[in-house]
Design a protein around this motif. Structure first.
Motif, PDB file in Angstrom:
ATOM      1  N   GLY A 143       0.370   1.239 -19.001  1.00  0.00           N
ATOM      2  CA  GLY A 143       0.502   2.669 -19.257  1.00  0.00           C
ATOM      3  C   GLY A 143       1.676   3.306 -18.561  1.00  0.00           C
ATOM      4  N   ARG A 144       2.184   4.386 -19.165  1.00  0.00           N
ATOM      5  CA  ARG A 144       3.304   5.125 -18.589  1.00  0.00           C
ATOM      6  C   ARG A 144       2.757   6.319 -17.815  1.00  0.00           C
ATOM      7  N   PRO A 145       3.441   6.691 -16.726  1.00  0.00           N
ATOM      8  CA  PRO A 145       3.026   7.900 -16.025  1.00  0.00           C
ATOM      9  C   PRO A 145       3.324   9.125 -16.886  1.00  0.00           C
ATOM     10  N   THR A 148       0.800  -1.217   0.000  1.00  0.00           N
ATOM     11  CA  THR A 148       0.000   0.000   0.000  1.00  0.00           C
ATOM     12  C   THR A 148       0.838   1.274   0.000  1.00  0.00           C
ATOM     13  N   TRP A 149       1.886   1.311   0.815  1.00  0.00           N
ATOM     14  CA  TRP A 149       2.539   2.625   0.931  1.00  0.00           C
ATOM     15  C   TRP A 149       3.311   3.008  -0.325  1.00  0.00           C
ATOM     16  N   THR A 150       4.004   2.049  -0.949  1.00  0.00           N
ATOM     17  CA  THR A 150       4.711   2.441  -2.177  1.00  0.00           C
ATOM     18  C   THR A 150       3.719   2.798  -3.264  1.00  0.00           C
ATOM     19  N   GLY A 200       5.270  11.356 -11.241  1.00  0.00           N
ATOM     20  CA  GLY A 200       5.393   9.902 -11.120  1.00  0.00           C
ATOM     21  C   GLY A 200       6.721   9.386 -11.638  1.00  0.00           C
ATOM     22  N   LEU A 201       7.208   9.973 -12.737  1.00  0.00           N
ATOM     23  CA  LEU A 201       8.472   9.506 -13.312  1.00  0.00           C
ATOM     24  C   LEU A 201       9.635   9.751 -12.376  1.00  0.00           C
ATOM     25  N   PHE A 202       9.599  10.927 -11.707  1.00  0.00           N
ATOM     26  CA  PHE A 202      10.695  11.229 -10.778  1.00  0.00           C
ATOM     27  C   PHE A 202      10.697  10.219  -9.636  1.00  0.00           C
ATOM     28  N   TYR A 203       9.492   9.933  -9.155  1.00  0.00           N
ATOM     29  CA  TYR A 203       9.375   8.953  -8.071  1.00  0.00           C
ATOM     30  C   TYR A 203       9.958   7.612  -8.518  1.00  0.00           C
ATOM     31  N   ILE A 204       9.574   7.189  -9.729  1.00  0.00           N
ATOM     32  CA  ILE A 204      10.072   5.905 -10.237  1.00  0.00           C
ATOM     33  C   ILE A 204      11.589   5.930 -10.337  1.00  0.00           C
ATOM     34  N   PHE A 205      12.109   6.993 -10.948  1.00  0.00           N
ATOM     35  CA  PHE A 205      13.554   7.045 -11.155  1.00  0.00           C
ATOM     36  C   PHE A 205      14.300   7.023  -9.831  1.00  0.00           C
ATOM     37  N   TRP A 207       0.195   9.273  -5.545  1.00  0.00           N
ATOM     38  CA  TRP A 207       0.224  10.681  -5.134  1.00  0.00           C
ATOM     39  C   TRP A 207       1.189  11.456  -6.027  1.00  0.00           C
ATOM     40  N   ALA A 208       2.397  10.889  -6.235  1.00  0.00           N
ATOM     41  CA  ALA A 208       3.372  11.571  -7.078  1.00  0.00           C
ATOM     42  C   ALA A 208       2.852  11.688  -8.500  1.00  0.00           C
ATOM     43  N   ASP A 209       2.167  10.649  -8.960  1.00  0.00           N
ATOM     44  CA  ASP A 209       1.665  10.664 -10.326  1.00  0.00           C
ATOM     45  C   ASP A 209       0.591  11.731 -10.491  1.00  0.00           C
ATOM     46  N   SER A 210      -0.217  11.935  -9.430  1.00  0.00           N
ATOM     47  CA  SER A 210      -1.265  12.944  -9.531  1.00  0.00           C
ATOM     48  C   SER A 210      -0.655  14.338  -9.626  1.00  0.00           C
ATOM     49  N   LEU A 211       0.549  14.517  -9.106  1.00  0.00           N
ATOM     50  CA  LEU A 211       1.223  15.806  -9.219  1.00  0.00           C
ATOM     51  C   LEU A 211       2.013  15.920 -10.527  1.00  0.00           C
ATOM     52  N   GLY A 212       2.018  14.854 -11.333  1.00  0.00           N
ATOM     53  CA  GLY A 212       2.810  14.861 -12.562  1.00  0.00           C
ATOM     54  C   GLY A 212       4.261  14.484 -12.322  1.00  0.00           C
TER      55      GLY A 212
END
Lengths: 365, 341
Positions: B162-164, B84-86, B99-104, B92-97
């Motif tokens: 799908g990609r963020p 759940t937390w990840t 998501g890619l930074f979070y992934i990286f 949350w990060a994806d909703s701010l646009g």
């Protein structure tokens, strides 16, 4: 973590020893080739798998219904190719000969596919689907083993003579060329025999379990241990006690001096490579009734062989014995105690030994 | 910063090629677009291995490990809803646009951790022992991907839906994703170029050439190799993240020995210690694979033959990679006893 009863420990130890026997057959060849030629042969486990498939094929020819015809056609095709090459290189430069053969191949392939509807390529790599045979006997098994070993050793000699000898001591080139052969053997086997998992049959007296003090011990595993002990003894005596072994050791220790006193080091190197391939093939045929024979087995078992030689040290027979026993026990007990972590359990002791002695316990550096 | 005119010209040529690539690619068909993107992704992997093989002289046969760890991490944090937390953090990060930074960040930290741990085990070994240990460690990663099915889905692999998006720009279609890949590629190329020209990079070349002398001069050999190993692992992780985002699917065959060997071959084919050579190697290998796969399905067989033929020809004519070939044509009168780079 589960706890083990005494019975379990005895059975697991027996299994570990038999596992170690196959690992020894595989790793001793790797170690021998490195010790003599300073080559890490990444195609080594491919010989292991290839020999398993060869044995499967010969069981089918001897005991099953498989025809020899595709194999005869294959042999003739390769022989003709060899003589075409010899004939051409007698008159033109090798690169022109290669170009001519490539052109001839393209023309013949197009012609065959368009006019007669078969792949010219299939003359050299016939597609032979094998069906597992029901039962085999001991002499037939021995015959199949001998043929598989001979073919694997010939392959090893071919690779050494025409490729590795010309590379010199460049590790990167050696690695890439041997891995190239590993891919070719692996994918050629997949093409020829298909992607199914096979199990080599065990011959009659060996396919039962012996019952000792209420413990049931599969006899075939005992047979594996016996084979490994015999091979280890033969290697020890052959290298330490015979004239041939002395020539080999001389060629290793001081190749220049050995050449000076009339030893043909090229022949020695080819022989060593053939023996290495033969050892791997022995492991493959004997182990094929234990691990099975399936695509990808070679790269799955290669790290185990590496773990053996890393722990024992490359180029040392005693190290290979010790290393394979260590790895065999860790693998079997590790799988029994913590199944998901068995890969890590194997590499922990390797790391510790490397931290203490970077060339392994008996390594020559 | 650039030392000589010739070097300036070389950098300009390389940049010109990539600008041209950026202009031309949108006009190609879909197949070619995805091929170019794939070449760039594997180019990052091959360049990162070049840091180790070409500049430090460490032949790693397990470079797919960090690639694999990063690509699996990417797929896992994007799809594992029961962690759940990840997953919530990713949403949350994806909703701010972002998501890619979070992934990286997440995937590169994991790749770095693996590289740090594996490097710790491997760096002490030299020569063929290093090769065998890196190979074995990469097989451990493969084993995890294959057997630890609770997390990695085992043999089935993980499908990513799908990609963020990046700052609200959708990367779903081919062209925006190609530009994104090109940007990441150029950033990596620039960073690695700066890295190999830095004093640290020069020290690595010194270690490759004469380890004892560098030790005598007071350099900490182990630490330099170790840091180079980690940095190469992180860049390899970048390639892994890009691979998952590109392919939207990861499975154990993506990260097995063939990938490590391919990366090694790309470097050897293009020319070690050139940084751009491995990208050429990647272009050749990937194009061959895509085009040959149309006609025959026996890619590993052909790949093996290509390995053998290329290496044998290279030895026969004494050429180090394709960029070495260029040098050979340009300076035919070079003295035979000149020291090799």
């Amino acid at each position: 973590m589960t706890t083990l009863s005494f019975t379990n420990i005895v059975v697991l130890s027996f299994n570990s020893l038999s596992y170690a026997a196959i690992l020894f057959l595989l790793a001793s060849g790797l170690s021998l080739i490195f010790g003599v030629m300073r080559i890490v042969n990444l195609a080594h486990a491919a010989f292991f798998l290839f020999a398993g498939y060869l044995a499967l094929e010969f069981y089918n020819i001897i005991f099953g219904t498989l025809s020899l015809m595709p194999r005869i056609i294959q042999l003739v095709s390769w022989t003709l190719l060899y003589f075409a090459w010899r004939g051409l290189t007698a008159y033109v430069a090798p690169r022109h000969a290669a170009l001519a053969l490539l052109l001839a191949y393209v023309v013949l392939e197009t012609l065959c596919s368009l006019v007669w509807g078969f792949r010219f390529f299939e003359l050299f790599f016939p597609h032979v689907p094998v069906k597992p045979v029901d039962r085999i006997n001991f002499p037939g098994m021995m015959a199949a083993i001998v043929v598989a070993l001979a073919i694997a050793a010939l392959c090893g000699m071919f690779i050494e003579r025409f490729f590795l000898r010309r590379l010199g001591q460049d590790t990167l080139s050696q690695v890439l060329v041997t891995i190239g052969f590993a891919f070719i053997l692996q994918d050629g086997s997949l093409y020829t025999w298909g992607g199914d998992n096979f199990m080599l049959k065990q011959p009659w007296p060996l396919n039962f379990s012996a019952v000792v003090w209420g413990l049931s011990l599969p006899q075939y595993r005992g047979f594996m241990i016996v084979i490994a002990v015999v091979v280890a003894a033969a290697l020890f005596l052959g290298i330490e006690r015979t004239r041939l072994g002395a020539i080999m050791r001389a060629a290793v220790d001081d190749p220049e001096m050995a050449r000076g006193i009339g030893i043909n080091t090229n022949v020695v190197q080819m022989a060593i490579f053939a023996i290495g391939a033969l050892l791997a093939a022995t492991g493959g045929v004997v182990g094929g009734a234990f691990f099975g024979v399936y695509p990808g087995l070679d790269f799955e078992i290669l790290p185990y062989a590496f773990a053996v030689v890393i722990i024992g040290g490359l180029g040392s027979l005693g190290g290979a014995v010790l290393g394979s026993i260590v790895v065999g026990f860790i693998e079997n007990f590790g799988t029994a105690l913590f199944p998901e972590l068995s890969y890590f359990a194997l590499f922990a002791p390797m790391a510790i030994i490397l931290a203490i002695k970077p060339t392994g316990l008996f390594g020559k550096g | 910063m650039l030392e000589s005119l010739a070097e300036k010209r070389r950098v300009l040529i390389v940049l010109g090629v990539f600008v041209a690539l950026g202009v031309v690619t949108p006009f190609l068909d879909l197949f070619m677009q995805s091929l170019v993107t794939e070449i760039l992704v594997f180019g990052i992997l091959a360049m990162s291995l070049d840091l180790l093989l070409g500049f430090t002289g460490l032949a790693s046969l397990g470079h797919a490990a960090y690639f694999g760890v990063a690509s699996y991490t990417t797929a896992i944090i994007m799809t594992k809803e029961d962690w759940t937390w990840t997953f919530a953090a990713f949403q949350w990060a994806d909703s701010l646009g972002l998501g890619l930074f979070y992934i990286f960040i997440f995937a590169l930290v994991v790749a770095m951790a693996f590289a740090a741990f594996f490097g710790f085990l491997a760096i002490r070994a030299v020569g063929v022992y290093f090769l065998m240990i890196t190979l074995s460690l990469a097989m451990v990663v493969w084993g995890l991907a294959y057997r630890w099915s609770a997390v990695t889905e085992g043999d089935n692999g993980i499908i990513v839906l799908g990609r963020p998006s990046l700052f609200g720009i959708s990367l779903e279609s081919e062209i925006p994703f190609f530009y994104f890949t090109l940007t990441v590629f150029l950033i990596c190329l620039g960073l690695m170029f700066m890295f190999v020209r830095s004093p640290f990079g020069k020290t690595l070349v010194g270690i490759r050439e004469r380890e004892e002398r560098m030790q005598m001069l007071g350099y900490n050999i182990w630490l330099h190799k170790y840091l180079a190993f980690i940095i190469a692992g992180v860049f390899s992780g970048v390639a892994g993240v890009m691979w998952t985002l590109f392919n939207l699917f990861v499975s154990p065959p993506d990260i097995e020995l063939i990938t490590s060997a391919e990366a090694l071959f790309m470097v050897a084919l293009g020319g070690p210690a050139t940084l751009i050579g491995p990208v050429i190697g990647s272009a050749i290998i990937r194009s061959l694979q895509q085009f040959i796969s149309i006609y025959v399905e026996r890619w590993p067989l052909i790949l093996g033959a290509i390995y053998i033929i290329t290496i044998m020809l290279g030895r026969l004519y004494g050429v180090e990679g394709i960029l070495g070939l260029f040098g050979k044509f340009r300076k035919p009168a070079a003295p035979p006893d000149a020291p090799e780079g």
